[in-house]
Design a protein around this motif. Structure first.
Motif, PDB file in Angstrom:
ATOM      1  N   THR A   1       0.843  -1.193   0.000  1.00  0.00           N
ATOM      2  CA  THR A   1       0.000   0.000   0.000  1.00  0.00           C
ATOM      3  C   THR A   1       0.874   1.237   0.000  1.00  0.00           C
ATOM      4  O   THR A   1       1.644   1.456   0.949  1.00  0.00           O
ATOM      5  N   PRO A   2       0.802   2.090  -1.032  1.00  0.00           N
ATOM      6  CA  PRO A   2       1.625   3.307  -1.051  1.00  0.00           C
ATOM      7  C   PRO A   2       1.207   4.263   0.074  1.00  0.00           C
ATOM      8  O   PRO A   2       0.015   4.448   0.342  1.00  0.00           O
ATOM      9  N   LEU A   3       2.200   4.860   0.724  1.00  0.00           N
ATOM     10  CA  LEU A   3       1.943   5.849   1.763  1.00  0.00           C
ATOM     11  C   LEU A   3       2.414   7.238   1.350  1.00  0.00           C
ATOM     12  O   LEU A   3       1.759   8.238   1.650  1.00  0.00           O
ATOM     13  N   LEU A   4       3.544   7.293   0.663  1.00  0.00           N
ATOM     14  CA  LEU A   4       4.114   8.578   0.240  1.00  0.00           C
ATOM     15  C   LEU A   4       5.110   8.303  -0.878  1.00  0.00           C
ATOM     16  O   LEU A   4       5.926   7.388  -0.770  1.00  0.00           O
ATOM     17  N   THR A   5       5.038   9.087  -1.936  1.00  0.00           N
ATOM     18  CA  THR A   5       5.990   8.990  -3.035  1.00  0.00           C
ATOM     19  C   THR A   5       6.273  10.390  -3.546  1.00  0.00           C
ATOM     20  O   THR A   5       5.339  11.173  -3.750  1.00  0.00           O
ATOM     21  N   GLY A   6       7.539  10.699  -3.740  1.00  0.00           N
ATOM     22  CA  GLY A   6       7.831  12.001  -4.323  1.00  0.00           C
ATOM     23  C   GLY A   6       9.230  12.493  -4.039  1.00  0.00           C
ATOM     24  O   GLY A   6      10.017  11.831  -3.362  1.00  0.00           O
ATOM     25  N   PRO A   7       9.544  13.687  -4.567  1.00  0.00           N
ATOM     26  CA  PRO A   7      10.888  14.239  -4.417  1.00  0.00           C
ATOM     27  C   PRO A   7      11.024  15.089  -3.156  1.00  0.00           C
ATOM     28  O   PRO A   7      10.056  15.661  -2.659  1.00  0.00           O
ATOM     29  N   LEU A   8      12.251  15.150  -2.647  1.00  0.00           N
ATOM     30  CA  LEU A   8      12.611  16.077  -1.586  1.00  0.00           C
ATOM     31  C   LEU A   8      13.955  16.680  -1.947  1.00  0.00           C
ATOM     32  O   LEU A   8      14.807  16.016  -2.541  1.00  0.00           O
ATOM     33  N   ALA A   9      14.156  17.940  -1.578  1.00  0.00           N
ATOM     34  CA  ALA A   9      15.371  18.659  -1.941  1.00  0.00           C
ATOM     35  C   ALA A   9      16.354  18.698  -0.775  1.00  0.00           C
ATOM     36  O   ALA A   9      15.967  18.710   0.396  1.00  0.00           O
ATOM     37  N   THR A  10      17.628  18.729  -1.109  1.00  0.00           N
ATOM     38  CA  THR A  10      18.674  18.894  -0.106  1.00  0.00           C
ATOM     39  C   THR A  10      18.551  20.271   0.535  1.00  0.00           C
ATOM     40  O   THR A  10      18.214  21.254  -0.123  1.00  0.00           O
ATOM     41  N   ILE A  11      18.847  20.341   1.821  1.00  0.00           N
ATOM     42  CA  ILE A  11      18.745  21.597   2.563  1.00  0.00           C
ATOM     43  C   ILE A  11      20.120  22.246   2.654  1.00  0.00           C
ATOM     44  O   ILE A  11      21.081  21.625   3.125  1.00  0.00           O
ATOM     45  N   THR A  12      20.216  23.470   2.187  1.00  0.00           N
ATOM     46  CA  THR A  12      21.443  24.248   2.269  1.00  0.00           C
ATOM     47  C   THR A  12      21.363  25.185   3.465  1.00  0.00           C
ATOM     48  O   THR A  12      20.361  25.900   3.612  1.00  0.00           O
ATOM     49  N   PRO A  13      22.375  25.205   4.337  1.00  0.00           N
ATOM     50  CA  PRO A  13      22.319  26.071   5.519  1.00  0.00           C
ATOM     51  C   PRO A  13      22.020  27.528   5.175  1.00  0.00           C
ATOM     52  O   PRO A  13      22.575  28.077   4.221  1.00  0.00           O
ATOM     53  N   TRP A  14      21.124  28.094   5.943  1.00  0.00           N
ATOM     54  CA  TRP A  14      20.693  29.488   5.852  1.00  0.00           C
ATOM     55  C   TRP A  14      19.843  29.796   4.613  1.00  0.00           C
ATOM     56  O   TRP A  14      19.393  30.917   4.446  1.00  0.00           O
ATOM     57  N   GLU A  15      19.583  28.820   3.780  1.00  0.00           N
ATOM     58  CA  GLU A  15      18.702  29.042   2.628  1.00  0.00           C
ATOM     59  C   GLU A  15      17.379  28.338   2.911  1.00  0.00           C
ATOM     60  O   GLU A  15      17.079  27.279   2.355  1.00  0.00           O
ATOM     61  N   TRP A  16      16.567  28.973   3.779  1.00  0.00           N
ATOM     62  CA  TRP A  16      15.365  28.341   4.307  1.00  0.00           C
ATOM     63  C   TRP A  16      14.113  29.133   3.930  1.00  0.00           C
ATOM     64  O   TRP A  16      13.212  29.316   4.738  1.00  0.00           O
ATOM     65  N   ASP A  17      14.060  29.602   2.697  1.00  0.00           N
ATOM     66  CA  ASP A  17      12.989  30.520   2.322  1.00  0.00           C
ATOM     67  C   ASP A  17      11.862  29.866   1.526  1.00  0.00           C
ATOM     68  O   ASP A  17      11.001  30.542   0.983  1.00  0.00           O
ATOM     69  N   TRP A  18      11.811  28.518   1.477  1.00  0.00           N
ATOM     70  CA  TRP A  18      10.840  27.838   0.611  1.00  0.00           C
ATOM     71  C   TRP A  18       9.401  28.204   0.967  1.00  0.00           C
ATOM     72  O   TRP A  18       8.538  28.250   0.108  1.00  0.00           O
ATOM     73  N   PHE A  19       9.121  28.427   2.237  1.00  0.00           N
ATOM     74  CA  PHE A  19       7.741  28.646   2.663  1.00  0.00           C
ATOM     75  C   PHE A  19       7.470  30.097   3.053  1.00  0.00           C
ATOM     76  O   PHE A  19       6.417  30.407   3.602  1.00  0.00           O
ATOM     77  N   ASP A  20       8.407  31.007   2.750  1.00  0.00           N
ATOM     78  CA  ASP A  20       8.236  32.406   3.145  1.00  0.00           C
ATOM     79  C   ASP A  20       7.103  33.085   2.397  1.00  0.00           C
ATOM     80  O   ASP A  20       6.323  33.828   2.969  1.00  0.00           O
ATOM     81  N   GLU A  21       6.999  32.823   1.100  1.00  0.00           N
ATOM     82  CA  GLU A  21       6.011  33.539   0.276  1.00  0.00           C
ATOM     83  C   GLU A  21       4.579  33.285   0.722  1.00  0.00           C
ATOM     84  O   GLU A  21       3.808  34.240   0.870  1.00  0.00           O
ATOM     85  N   PRO A  22       4.161  32.030   0.988  1.00  0.00           N
ATOM     86  CA  PRO A  22       2.792  31.822   1.474  1.00  0.00           C
ATOM     87  C   PRO A  22       2.510  32.525   2.775  1.00  0.00           C
ATOM     88  O   PRO A  22       1.427  33.063   2.988  1.00  0.00           O
ATOM     89  N   VAL A  23       3.518  32.580   3.665  1.00  0.00           N
ATOM     90  CA  VAL A  23       3.314  33.280   4.945  1.00  0.00           C
ATOM     91  C   VAL A  23       3.143  34.762   4.703  1.00  0.00           C
ATOM     92  O   VAL A  23       2.248  35.415   5.260  1.00  0.00           O
ATOM     93  N   ALA A  24       4.003  35.340   3.816  1.00  0.00           N
ATOM     94  CA  ALA A  24       3.905  36.758   3.526  1.00  0.00           C
ATOM     95  C   ALA A  24       2.576  37.091   2.867  1.00  0.00           C
ATOM     96  O   ALA A  24       1.920  38.084   3.182  1.00  0.00           O
TER      97      ALA A  24
END
Length: 267
Positions: free
Chosen positions: A235-258
């Motif tokens: 039974t599939p639970l989760l499938t998909g890509p994830l990106a490597t995290i670069t230190p101090w580059e944590w802005d992926w979710f900033d735009e929706p919050v703004a």
């Protein structure tokens, strides 16, 4: 003593955290990457650890049949050296000690719908990667493609047949694709109370390609499908890509919050 490596480690821990407060992603990543993870990696029993983010672009290309995992934005993993019981005990003690040191700020605004120990099953390195299997997790990557599924018991014959198909057909197909550095597979450690019960399986594909572009290409040219008789075995639970995290580059979710803040201000 032979030094432990991911190739020889017999336990791996996976966690799928969700930050429940959209404004806390930067704080979460600062804590995890600059405090929590370095302290974990400094433990003698922790062979290696890594983490990835399911960015909005990654989320749009993924499949999340398990509702509990659907909200998770991150995936973390650690490999443990033998004797694993001692290594895991020291690792858990560090986590508890951090609470009493006031160094677990994320507890109030994170959830972890899946956190469990796994056993590495089998690993592979693509010839182009030019590293040993033990070095694969240490090799820089741009992200991973993860497939999480569940089988009701390892003892059913179809599970062995499906696993054989995956290892003999799907994994070689993955290794031949541009941008793939290697693959590791895992199964959850048996429960003491129900050793023959449900098992969670993870296939982790290490990528030197952009994980979003790799997943788009995979949608156009998918992996060989298992025989129809085996299609419902896992039974599939989760499938998909994830990106490597670069230190101090944590802005992926900033735009929706703004955007949400501006919307409230303009209401």
């Amino acid at each position: 003593m032979i030094p432990s490596t991911p190739e020889t480690a017999t336990r791996a821990f996976f966690s799928f955290p969700q930050v429940t407060d959209p404004a806390r992603h930067r704080a979460y990543n600062a804590w995890h990457q600059l405090d929590h993870r370095p302290e974990n990696l400094a433990l003698p029993g922790v062979v290696h650890g890594d983490r990835w983010v399911r960015t909005p672009a990654c989320e749009r290309l993924g499949s999340y049949p398990d509702l509990a995992l659907a909200g998770s934005q991150y995936m973390a993993m650690y490999w443990f050296a033998e004797p694993t019981a001692d290594s895991i005990l020291a690792w858990k003690d560090l986590g508890d000690r951090a609470i009493h040191q006031g160094r677990r700020p994320e507890l109030a605004w994170t959830e972890r719908p899946m956190t469990r120990m796994f056993r590495p099953v089998q690993g592979y390195v693509a010839p182009r990667a030019l590293v040993t299997l033990a070095a694969l997790p240490f090799r820089p990557n741009r992200g991973v493609h993860v497939e999480v599924s569940r089988v009701e018991t390892s003892l059913h014959p179809d599970v062995a047949d499906l696993s054989q198909f995956e290892h003999e057909t799907q994994v070689p197909d993955l290794l031949a694709r541009d941008g793939v550095a290697g693959v590791w597979t895992f199964r959850s450690a048996p429960s003491r109370s129900n050793p023959d019960g449900p098992v969670v399986r993870i296939r982790l594909t290490y990528l030197e390609a952009d994980p979003v572009e790799f997943t788009r290409a995979l949608a156009v040219d998918p992996l060989p499908a298992p025989p129809a008789a085996l299609a419902s075995t896992a039974t599939p639970l989760l499938t998909g890509p994830l990106a490597t995290i670069t230190p101090w580059e944590w802005d992926w979710f900033d735009e929706p919050v703004a955007a949400a803040t501006e919307s409230v201000a303009g209401a």
